[in-house]
Design a protein around this motif. Structure first.
Motif, PDB file in Angstrom:
ATOM      1  N   LYS A  12       0.842  -1.195   0.000  1.00 30.76           N
ATOM      2  CA  LYS A  12       0.000   0.000   0.000  1.00 30.76           C
ATOM      3  C   LYS A  12       0.885   1.256   0.000  1.00 30.76           C
ATOM      4  O   LYS A  12       1.805   1.368   0.809  1.00 30.76           O
ATOM      5  N   ILE A  13       0.596   2.143  -0.916  1.00 27.42           N
ATOM      6  CA  ILE A  13       1.390   3.382  -1.012  1.00 27.42           C
ATOM      7  C   ILE A  13       0.468   4.582  -0.836  1.00 27.42           C
ATOM      8  O   ILE A  13      -0.574   4.670  -1.488  1.00 27.42           O
ATOM      9  N   VAL A  70      -2.982   2.003  -4.077  1.00 29.11           N
ATOM     10  CA  VAL A  70      -2.625   3.415  -3.929  1.00 29.11           C
ATOM     11  C   VAL A  70      -3.728   4.183  -3.216  1.00 29.11           C
ATOM     12  O   VAL A  70      -4.910   4.018  -3.533  1.00 29.11           O
ATOM     13  N   VAL A  71      -3.350   4.968  -2.223  1.00 34.06           N
ATOM     14  CA  VAL A  71      -4.289   5.871  -1.576  1.00 34.06           C
ATOM     15  C   VAL A  71      -3.750   7.285  -1.780  1.00 34.06           C
ATOM     16  O   VAL A  71      -2.579   7.549  -1.483  1.00 34.06           O
ATOM     17  N   THR A  72      -4.561   8.165  -2.349  1.00 37.47           N
ATOM     18  CA  THR A  72      -4.069   9.528  -2.602  1.00 37.47           C
ATOM     19  C   THR A  72      -4.881  10.535  -1.805  1.00 37.47           C
ATOM     20  O   THR A  72      -6.055  10.298  -1.484  1.00 37.47           O
ATOM     21  N   SER A  73      -4.219  11.652  -1.489  1.00 38.11           N
ATOM     22  CA  SER A  73      -4.924  12.740  -0.819  1.00 38.11           C
ATOM     23  C   SER A  73      -4.247  14.054  -1.168  1.00 38.11           C
ATOM     24  O   SER A  73      -3.029  14.119  -1.324  1.00 38.11           O
ATOM     25  N   THR A  74      -5.078  15.115  -1.301  1.00 42.10           N
ATOM     26  CA  THR A  74      -4.478  16.433  -1.517  1.00 42.10           C
ATOM     27  C   THR A  74      -4.097  17.052  -0.174  1.00 42.10           C
ATOM     28  O   THR A  74      -3.503  18.121  -0.126  1.00 42.10           O
ATOM     29  N   ASN A  75      -4.461  16.372   0.915  1.00 38.05           N
ATOM     30  CA  ASN A  75      -4.138  16.884   2.251  1.00 38.05           C
ATOM     31  C   ASN A  75      -3.243  15.886   2.985  1.00 38.05           C
ATOM     32  O   ASN A  75      -3.668  14.787   3.337  1.00 38.05           O
ATOM     33  N   ALA A  76      -2.003  16.291   3.210  1.00 41.25           N
ATOM     34  CA  ALA A  76      -1.027  15.382   3.814  1.00 41.25           C
ATOM     35  C   ALA A  76      -1.442  14.939   5.223  1.00 41.25           C
ATOM     36  O   ALA A  76      -1.049  13.874   5.684  1.00 41.25           O
ATOM     37  N   LYS A  77      -2.272  15.772   5.884  1.00 39.50           N
ATOM     38  CA  LYS A  77      -2.671  15.429   7.257  1.00 39.50           C
ATOM     39  C   LYS A  77      -3.532  14.165   7.296  1.00 39.50           C
ATOM     40  O   LYS A  77      -3.652  13.523   8.338  1.00 39.50           O
ATOM     41  N   ASP A  78      -4.145  13.845   6.148  1.00 39.56           N
ATOM     42  CA  ASP A  78      -4.965  12.633   6.081  1.00 39.56           C
ATOM     43  C   ASP A  78      -4.155  11.383   6.404  1.00 39.56           C
ATOM     44  O   ASP A  78      -4.708  10.354   6.768  1.00 39.56           O
ATOM     45  N   ILE A  79      -2.842  11.487   6.245  1.00 36.83           N
ATOM     46  CA  ILE A  79      -1.995  10.320   6.484  1.00 36.83           C
ATOM     47  C   ILE A  79      -2.181   9.809   7.918  1.00 36.83           C
ATOM     48  O   ILE A  79      -2.146   8.603   8.159  1.00 36.83           O
ATOM     49  N   TYR A 136      -5.339   7.897   8.067  1.00 35.69           N
ATOM     50  CA  TYR A 136      -5.177   6.673   7.289  1.00 35.69           C
ATOM     51  C   TYR A 136      -4.284   5.683   8.030  1.00 35.69           C
ATOM     52  O   TYR A 136      -4.582   4.486   8.116  1.00 35.69           O
ATOM     53  N   ALA A 137      -3.192   6.216   8.597  1.00 32.75           N
ATOM     54  CA  ALA A 137      -2.224   5.360   9.286  1.00 32.75           C
ATOM     55  C   ALA A 137      -2.868   4.661  10.478  1.00 32.75           C
ATOM     56  O   ALA A 137      -2.539   3.509  10.792  1.00 32.75           O
ATOM     57  N   ALA A 138      -3.804   5.373  11.144  1.00 33.84           N
ATOM     58  CA  ALA A 138      -4.431   4.816  12.341  1.00 33.84           C
ATOM     59  C   ALA A 138      -5.173   3.514  12.040  1.00 33.84           C
ATOM     60  O   ALA A 138      -5.236   2.615  12.876  1.00 33.84           O
ATOM     61  N   LYS A 139      -5.772   3.409  10.839  1.00 27.81           N
ATOM     62  CA  LYS A 139      -6.527   2.182  10.569  1.00 27.81           C
ATOM     63  C   LYS A 139      -5.786   1.221   9.642  1.00 27.81           C
ATOM     64  O   LYS A 139      -6.003   0.026   9.696  1.00 27.81           O
ATOM     65  N   ASP A 140      -4.892   1.749   8.799  1.00 22.42           N
ATOM     66  CA  ASP A 140      -4.294   0.892   7.794  1.00 22.42           C
ATOM     67  C   ASP A 140      -2.921   1.452   7.408  1.00 22.42           C
ATOM     68  O   ASP A 140      -2.823   2.340   6.592  1.00 22.42           O
ATOM     69  N   LEU A 141      -1.897   0.932   8.017  1.00 23.10           N
ATOM     70  CA  LEU A 141      -0.568   1.517   7.779  1.00 23.10           C
ATOM     71  C   LEU A 141      -0.102   1.308   6.335  1.00 23.10           C
ATOM     72  O   LEU A 141      -0.118   0.186   5.840  1.00 23.10           O
ATOM     73  N   PRO A 142       0.360   2.376   5.670  1.00 21.49           N
ATOM     74  CA  PRO A 142       0.904   2.191   4.324  1.00 21.49           C
ATOM     75  C   PRO A 142       2.342   1.641   4.411  1.00 21.49           C
ATOM     76  O   PRO A 142       2.985   1.735   5.452  1.00 21.49           O
ATOM     77  N   ASP A 143       2.816   1.079   3.305  1.00 19.66           N
ATOM     78  CA  ASP A 143       4.183   0.550   3.268  1.00 19.66           C
ATOM     79  C   ASP A 143       5.191   1.634   2.873  1.00 19.66           C
ATOM     80  O   ASP A 143       6.362   1.551   3.208  1.00 19.66           O
ATOM     81  N   ILE A 144       4.714   2.611   2.107  1.00 20.91           N
ATOM     82  CA  ILE A 144       5.566   3.747   1.720  1.00 20.91           C
ATOM     83  C   ILE A 144       4.683   4.998   1.667  1.00 20.91           C
ATOM     84  O   ILE A 144       3.503   4.918   1.312  1.00 20.91           O
ATOM     85  N   ILE A 145       5.273   6.145   2.026  1.00 20.40           N
ATOM     86  CA  ILE A 145       4.545   7.411   1.918  1.00 20.40           C
ATOM     87  C   ILE A 145       5.316   8.332   0.963  1.00 20.40           C
ATOM     88  O   ILE A 145       6.514   8.542   1.131  1.00 20.40           O
TER      89      ILE A 145
END
Lengths: 422, 135
Positions: B7-8, B32-41, B44-53
């Motif tokens: 997941k990226i 891929v999960v995209t957002s125009t707002n970096a704070k969404d990370i 997102y991280a709280a429920k589903d950790l990405p492998d790369i940001i």
């Protein structure tokens, strides 16, 4: 002495006591006069002011420390001495010039009279500060003959022969102000280039991304014609990206901010990589490489690669399609390696050879405008080679092609380690 | 592990860039999960950790560098590789200063982007010139 006798004669009815007081007063005056003469003899007094009811008479002493006087007189800064009442008891001609007045209309007059109205309060404050705290500094603007003159006033309290005076140095800071403004303008320019390049790169990134995705999709579908066309679009986008990069590099070179990332790398591997990449992109010219044994170089691999790319691109740009570009390398004394790029192009007129590595320089000829470019590539290349303790040069004849070459020191790990130990 | 399991997360205030990078990564099967707002990370991280940001540095009102510092200071996210992605000409220095795990300079080659992302998942230890992540 005549004056003294006269006083005595006109006061013949005075009592003995009155006369005694008078003698005492006159003795005091005589002592004071003797002290002044002694001070003049020692060079401690520059000027004497005689107070009359109507005006002040100032007597300056020609003999007092001549060398020092000439120095003050000739200096570009305005130099003044003020007495406790703010009267000018000495002025050099520079100050008189600054206020656009003959010297005789300056000495003996109140300093504040020469200050433009808008600054009188602040200058009065400066003087007060100097009297209280020994010194003060402030900037004002004089209305000069031709233009406004920004001036720095430095005031210092002096003790002269038991009395106090204020020395004032008036320095014309026009040049400093202009330099400051120039520096600000340069900073603005740099900031603009940074922002502009960022703003230009953003849409370029999108265009490039979409082009590459489209090409990928065409390739997947087997449409090679469309994919090849998009490769050409991509090559043009890369040219645009490189131009933006050149502008940024020039800004960084000018400010000494171009970063170099040093590493030891194999020279021939880099040369072959760059040739392969250039051939892939340029396609118009066969590149024939004759490389000597390889050596290790200590330096910024990317930037040296950028230099080789630049020389190959120039060779291609200024010669007819299909003509061969020769790349040769050689090792000198086992401690320098050189690379030359030879084309059969239009060449460079003799009188322009020495300017070829200058910023924004482009060879001028009838066909000048048919060749694209900002005139930055060779300037950047020369800077990069110089930073690697190398040399860069060109041999060329108009109409008979050019050979650009550079030479770099070979990295000798053993030597380097010994040097750092020693 | 297959690319489809990876997941990226990408944050960039430019919707085109998000679409492009998203599509490029999807060609290899990445999630891929995209957002125009970096704070969404953080959500997102709280429920589903990405492998790369992948983080843009300058986003409207948000500084990618601050987000990187926050990610690296939190137990939950500190081990997730963060790559800056920017047109800033000092991106390499910025990546080093803010302890990002690498960077991708805009404009980028599609192949280079994929090589770098693939490399993250291919090697346990690597340290290349432009990619300084050592897990």
């Amino acid at each position: 002495m005549e004056k003294l006798i006269q006083i005595q004669l006109t006061n013949e009815n005075n009592t003995y006591n009155d006369l005694s007081i008078q003698v005492e007063e006159l003795t005091h005056q005589l002592n004071e006069a003797n002290e002044i003469i002694e001070a003049i003899r020692k060079g401690e007094v520059d000027a004497i002011i005689v107070k009359n009811e109507e005006k002040h008479e100032v007597y300056t002493l020609q003999s007092a420390d001549k060398a020092y006087r000439i120095f003050i007189e000739k200096m570009n800064e305005g130099a003044l001495t003020l007495n406790k009442d703010g009267l000018i008891i000495y002025s050099n001609s520079s100050f008189a010039n600054l206020v656009n007045m003959p010297l005789e209309n300056v000495i003996g007059f109140n300093f504040i009279n020469f200050i433009p109205d808008a600054y009188r309060n602040s200058v009065a404050e400066l003087m007060e500060t100097a009297w209280k705290k020994q010194e003060s500094k402030g900037e004002i603007v004089f209305d000069g003959k031709i233009k406004m003159v920004p001036v720095l006033l430095s005031m210092n309290m002096l003790e002269i022969d038991g009395g106090i005076a204020l020395s004032v140095i008036a320095t014309d800071i026009t040049l400093q102000k202009e330099t400051q403004q120039h520096k600000k303008a340069l900073e603005k320019k740099d900031e603009f280039i940074s922002i502009a390049s960022h703003e230009l790169k953003t849409p370029v990134t999108s265009i490039k991304g979409y082009v590459q995705l489209l090409r990928y999709n065409f390739q997947q579908d087997g449409n090679t014609t469309a994919a090849d066309l998009l490769t050409k679009v991509d090559v043009q986008i890369n040219k645009l990206t490189n131009l933006i990069g050149d502008l940024l590099d020039v800004k960084k070179i000018e400010n000494g901010q171009l970063q170099y990332h040093e590493e030891a790398f194999d020279f021939n591997i880099l040369v072959n990589e760059v040739i392969e990449e250039t051939e892939r992109v340029l396609k118009k010219h066969p590149i024939v490489a004759t490389l000597s044994e390889s050596k290790t170089i200590l330096g910024d691999r990317n930037k040296i690669g950028q230099v080789i790319t630049n020389l190959l691109e120039n060779a291609s740009k200024y010669s007819e399609a299909g003509s061969v570009i020769n790349v040769e390398s050689s090792v000198k004394d086992n401690n320098r390696i050189s690379l030359s790029v030879k084309d059969k192009g239009i060449g460079i007129p003799k009188n322009q050879l020495n300017k070829i590595f200058e910023r924004f320089f482009r060879v001028s000829s009838e066909k000048e405008n048919t060749y694209s470019g900002l005139g930055l590539g060779l300037y950047i290349s020369a800077e990069i080679i110089k930073r690697h303790n190398g040399i860069i040069g060109v041999e060329s004849e108009e109409g008979n092609g050019s050979t650009f070459y550079f030479e770099l020191p070979v990295y000798n790990k053993q030597e380097k380690e010994n040097a750092s130990k020693g | 592990m297959q690319a489809k399991d990876k997941k990226i997360f990408i944050a960039d205030d430019d919707a085109d860039i998000l679409q492009i990078i998203g599509m490029i990564l999807k060609t290899q099967g990445y999630q891929v999960v995209t957002s125009t707002n970096a704070k969404d990370i953080f959500k997102y991280a709280a429920k589903d950790l990405p492998d790369i940001i992948l983080l843009d540095i300058w986003m409207s009102g948000i500084d990618g560098r601050d987000i990187c510092s926050q990610l690296k200071s939190q137990e939950l996210t500190k081990n997730i590789p963060v790559l800056f992605i920017s047109a800033n000409s000092n991106i390499e220095e910025i990546a080093k200063t803010y302890k990002a795990d690498g960077y991708i300079a805009k404009p980028f080659e599609m192949d280079h982007l994929l090589e770098r992302i693939n490399a993250f998942f291919s090697y346990r230890n690597f340290n290349t010139r432009q990619f300084n992540y050592i897990p």
